[in-house]
Design a protein around this motif. Structure first.
Motif, PDB file in Angstrom:
ATOM      1  N   ALA A  92       0.868  -1.184   0.000  1.00 21.42           N
ATOM      2  CA  ALA A  92       0.000   0.000   0.000  1.00 21.42           C
ATOM      3  C   ALA A  92       0.893   1.218   0.000  1.00 21.42           C
ATOM      4  O   ALA A  92       1.782   1.335   0.849  1.00 21.42           O
ATOM      5  CB  ALA A  92      -0.893   0.004   1.238  1.00 21.42           C
ATOM      6  N   PHE A  93       0.670   2.127  -0.944  1.00 25.17           N
ATOM      7  CA  PHE A  93       1.537   3.305  -1.007  1.00 25.17           C
ATOM      8  C   PHE A  93       0.783   4.556  -1.404  1.00 25.17           C
ATOM      9  O   PHE A  93      -0.290   4.508  -2.006  1.00 25.17           O
ATOM     10  CB  PHE A  93       2.724   3.069  -1.943  1.00 25.17           C
ATOM     11  N   TYR A  94       1.387   5.681  -1.017  1.00 26.39           N
ATOM     12  CA  TYR A  94       0.836   6.991  -1.300  1.00 26.39           C
ATOM     13  C   TYR A  94       1.732   7.658  -2.332  1.00 26.39           C
ATOM     14  O   TYR A  94       2.958   7.562  -2.237  1.00 26.39           O
ATOM     15  CB  TYR A  94       0.832   7.813  -0.012  1.00 26.39           C
ATOM     16  N   VAL A  95       1.124   8.305  -3.312  1.00 25.71           N
ATOM     17  CA  VAL A  95       1.908   9.036  -4.309  1.00 25.71           C
ATOM     18  C   VAL A  95       1.652  10.525  -4.113  1.00 25.71           C
ATOM     19  O   VAL A  95       0.506  10.969  -4.196  1.00 25.71           O
ATOM     20  CB  VAL A  95       1.509   8.632  -5.743  1.00 25.71           C
ATOM     21  N   ASP A  96       2.685  11.282  -3.807  1.00 21.53           N
ATOM     22  CA  ASP A  96       2.472  12.713  -3.554  1.00 21.53           C
ATOM     23  C   ASP A  96       2.420  13.511  -4.855  1.00 21.53           C
ATOM     24  O   ASP A  96       2.580  12.966  -5.944  1.00 21.53           O
ATOM     25  CB  ASP A  96       3.492  13.269  -2.560  1.00 21.53           C
ATOM     26  N   LYS A  97       2.196  14.812  -4.720  1.00 20.13           N
ATOM     27  CA  LYS A  97       1.994  15.660  -5.897  1.00 20.13           C
ATOM     28  C   LYS A  97       3.189  15.665  -6.842  1.00 20.13           C
ATOM     29  O   LYS A  97       3.047  15.887  -8.039  1.00 20.13           O
ATOM     30  CB  LYS A  97       1.604  17.098  -5.467  1.00 20.13           C
ATOM     31  N   THR A  98       4.385  15.409  -6.301  1.00 25.84           N
ATOM     32  CA  THR A  98       5.575  15.376  -7.166  1.00 25.84           C
ATOM     33  C   THR A  98       5.811  13.991  -7.761  1.00 25.84           C
ATOM     34  O   THR A  98       6.809  13.775  -8.446  1.00 25.84           O
ATOM     35  CB  THR A  98       6.850  15.794  -6.391  1.00 25.84           C
TER      36      THR A  98
ATOM     37  N   GLN B  23      -2.071   6.741  10.930  1.00 25.94           N
ATOM     38  CA  GLN B  23      -1.629   6.406   9.578  1.00 25.94           C
ATOM     39  C   GLN B  23      -1.474   7.664   8.735  1.00 25.94           C
ATOM     40  O   GLN B  23      -0.509   7.806   7.969  1.00 25.94           O
ATOM     41  CB  GLN B  23      -2.615   5.441   8.933  1.00 25.94           C
ATOM     42  N   LEU B  24      -2.408   8.607   8.896  1.00 22.38           N
ATOM     43  CA  LEU B  24      -2.274   9.882   8.195  1.00 22.38           C
ATOM     44  C   LEU B  24      -1.005  10.603   8.631  1.00 22.38           C
ATOM     45  O   LEU B  24      -0.314  11.227   7.823  1.00 22.38           O
ATOM     46  CB  LEU B  24      -3.483  10.777   8.454  1.00 22.38           C
ATOM     47  N   ARG B  25      -0.702  10.497   9.911  1.00 23.22           N
ATOM     48  CA  ARG B  25       0.513  11.162  10.397  1.00 23.22           C
ATOM     49  C   ARG B  25       1.758  10.530   9.791  1.00 23.22           C
ATOM     50  O   ARG B  25       2.701  11.239   9.428  1.00 23.22           O
ATOM     51  CB  ARG B  25       0.563  11.084  11.930  1.00 23.22           C
ATOM     52  N   VAL B  26       1.765   9.213   9.675  1.00 26.09           N
ATOM     53  CA  VAL B  26       2.893   8.538   9.029  1.00 26.09           C
ATOM     54  C   VAL B  26       3.038   9.034   7.591  1.00 26.09           C
ATOM     55  O   VAL B  26       4.133   9.391   7.148  1.00 26.09           O
ATOM     56  CB  VAL B  26       2.726   7.002   9.054  1.00 26.09           C
ATOM     57  N   ILE B  27       1.925   9.102   6.866  1.00 25.45           N
ATOM     58  CA  ILE B  27       1.961   9.580   5.483  1.00 25.45           C
ATOM     59  C   ILE B  27       2.539  10.991   5.429  1.00 25.45           C
ATOM     60  O   ILE B  27       3.413  11.291   4.617  1.00 25.45           O
ATOM     61  CB  ILE B  27       0.551   9.557   4.855  1.00 25.45           C
ATOM     62  N   GLU B  28       2.063  11.852   6.332  1.00 26.30           N
ATOM     63  CA  GLU B  28       2.544  13.229   6.338  1.00 26.30           C
ATOM     64  C   GLU B  28       4.027  13.299   6.687  1.00 26.30           C
ATOM     65  O   GLU B  28       4.779  14.052   6.076  1.00 26.30           O
ATOM     66  CB  GLU B  28       1.735  14.078   7.319  1.00 26.30           C
ATOM     67  N   ASN B  29       4.447  12.510   7.667  1.00 27.95           N
ATOM     68  CA  ASN B  29       5.864  12.519   8.040  1.00 27.95           C
ATOM     69  C   ASN B  29       6.741  12.057   6.891  1.00 27.95           C
ATOM     70  O   ASN B  29       7.862  12.533   6.730  1.00 27.95           O
ATOM     71  CB  ASN B  29       6.108  11.622   9.260  1.00 27.95           C
ATOM     72  N   LEU B  30       6.223  11.122   6.085  1.00 33.80           N
ATOM     73  CA  LEU B  30       7.030  10.600   4.985  1.00 33.80           C
ATOM     74  C   LEU B  30       7.025  11.518   3.772  1.00 33.80           C
ATOM     75  O   LEU B  30       8.004  11.582   3.048  1.00 33.80           O
ATOM     76  CB  LEU B  30       6.536   9.215   4.558  1.00 33.80           C
ATOM     77  N   SER B  31       5.919  12.220   3.559  1.00 35.60           N
ATOM     78  CA  SER B  31       5.794  12.894   2.266  1.00 35.60           C
ATOM     79  C   SER B  31       5.811  14.420   2.318  1.00 35.60           C
ATOM     80  O   SER B  31       5.890  15.055   1.272  1.00 35.60           O
ATOM     81  CB  SER B  31       4.523  12.427   1.549  1.00 35.60           C
TER      82      SER B  31
END
Lengths: 200, 200
Positions: free
Chosen positions: A61-67, B140-148
């Motif tokens: 499961a992964f998130y793709v940011d705006k860049t 989980q949102l915090r993890v995403i924010e910390n990573l991205s």
DNA sequence: AGCATTAGTTAATCTACCTTAACTTTTTCT
DNA sequence: AGAAAAAGTTAAGGTAGATTAACTAATGCT
């Protein structure tokens, strides 16, 4: 098609005891599926109506940011539940993409089935309460590690905590889980090798 | 001592309907407490037997690493539950310290009371299943924010997401939540001020 | 089997954020 | 109210990790 539900039944039964009728009701809601390498189980932007349970292979499961940069949120090998839980719970279009890293088998459960199960068999509330409790504490540990450890320390923690994941994933994917570039992970590994030689 | 349980009852009732007897059973297990600024509700290394619910003031849960650096894991103002959940659930000595940032009122519930409640009033399973579900997705949102996100973007997110926390906390505490130094947060704020002037 | 793609490595350069330190402002405590 | 402590600011210099790029090794696909 005789699908093998032993694994998921064993997983649930770790937390709560179910009778055969309850288990039958549960398994009747599951859909068995397979995915080829790179198949998407969930695509960012699409409705998030399903939760997945890994049987074999590996999911990511992964998130793709705006860049365009990917951050891996979790890997799911056998006996892991995975979905974009925020969007699943809040009935929103997915923020995450879930993809098979390799040829995989998994089970699928819809949100409405799960909600039905909560109502008709309240033991599922307990069971999922415990699953969410574990998921929460796991994420909280990850936040602590992200805030307080260096990239190298986080890498060593990952190796220690998730040995069963290692054979399924590339370094690039590990790097994106740790929040560093593959190049930097490569450097960390080089330093590790030199340290382990110096040990002798 | 007539303690006001309205707030916590309203909080529980957002997720599940309870009858008066069930609520009475619940509230009978709560202990009302107050803490002066800098009082510890939980100290790292001590048994983690209690979960807290903020009524007024503000609490802060933080981790202290081997070098003495603090990472704030969460703030709890009115109507937030807080404890070192990993250690609470697994009955381990606390990794976190929970301290009152300012004079605060809160309620305390022991692990054994909570487990009793789960068994005698299964609706609490549902209620806490939902609380844990929310807690998990928040982390989980915090993890995403910390990573991205960059530190600046994380700061702006924090302002937006937690306006009710702002009046209670110092910049130093916000910095330790974001995983940056107070000096760098100060710089971010300076840049923000200049940007907002340039806007005009 | 072989070609194309992707993963991994190495190194030079760059930058976001840290450290230290000196100072000012605000808050706390008696 | 006033001293002491803590919070916040600014700036110089330093470092963990990013970026770019050129290359090699491994892997997937037909």
């Amino acid at each position: 098609m005789a699908v093998d539900f032993q694994a998921i039944i064993a997983n649930l039964s770790r937390h709560t005891e179910f009778n055969p009728a309850e288990l039958a009701q549960f398994t009747s809601q599951l859909t068995w599926r397979q995915a080829a390498r790179r198949d998407c189980l969930l695509r960012a932007g699409q409705p998030t109506r399903k939760i997945f349970y890994g049987l074999s292979g590996a999911l990511r499961a992964f998130y793709v940011d705006k860049t365009g940069r990917e951050s891996t949120i979790m890997f799911a090998v056998a006996d892991w539940w995975v979905t974009d839980m925020y969007c699943f719970v809040n009935a929103q279009p997915a923020m995450l993409t879930i993809e098979a890293i390799e040829y995989s088998h998994y089970l699928e459960l819809t949100k409405s089935s799960l909600e039905q199960l909560y109502l008709t068999v309240p033991k599922f509330e307990r069971c999922f309460r415990i699953l969410f409790q574990n998921a929460y504490t796991r994420e909280q540990l990850r936040v602590i590690e992200n805030l307080s450890l260096t990239a190298e320390e986080r890498y060593l923690q990952f190796l220690k905590k998730y040995p069963q994941i290692l054979p399924h994933v590339t370094q690039k994917q590990i790097a994106s889980y740790l929040g560093i570039t593959p190049e930097f992970l490569s450097l960390i590994r080089k330093n590790q090798r030199q340290k382990s030689i110096a040990q002798k």
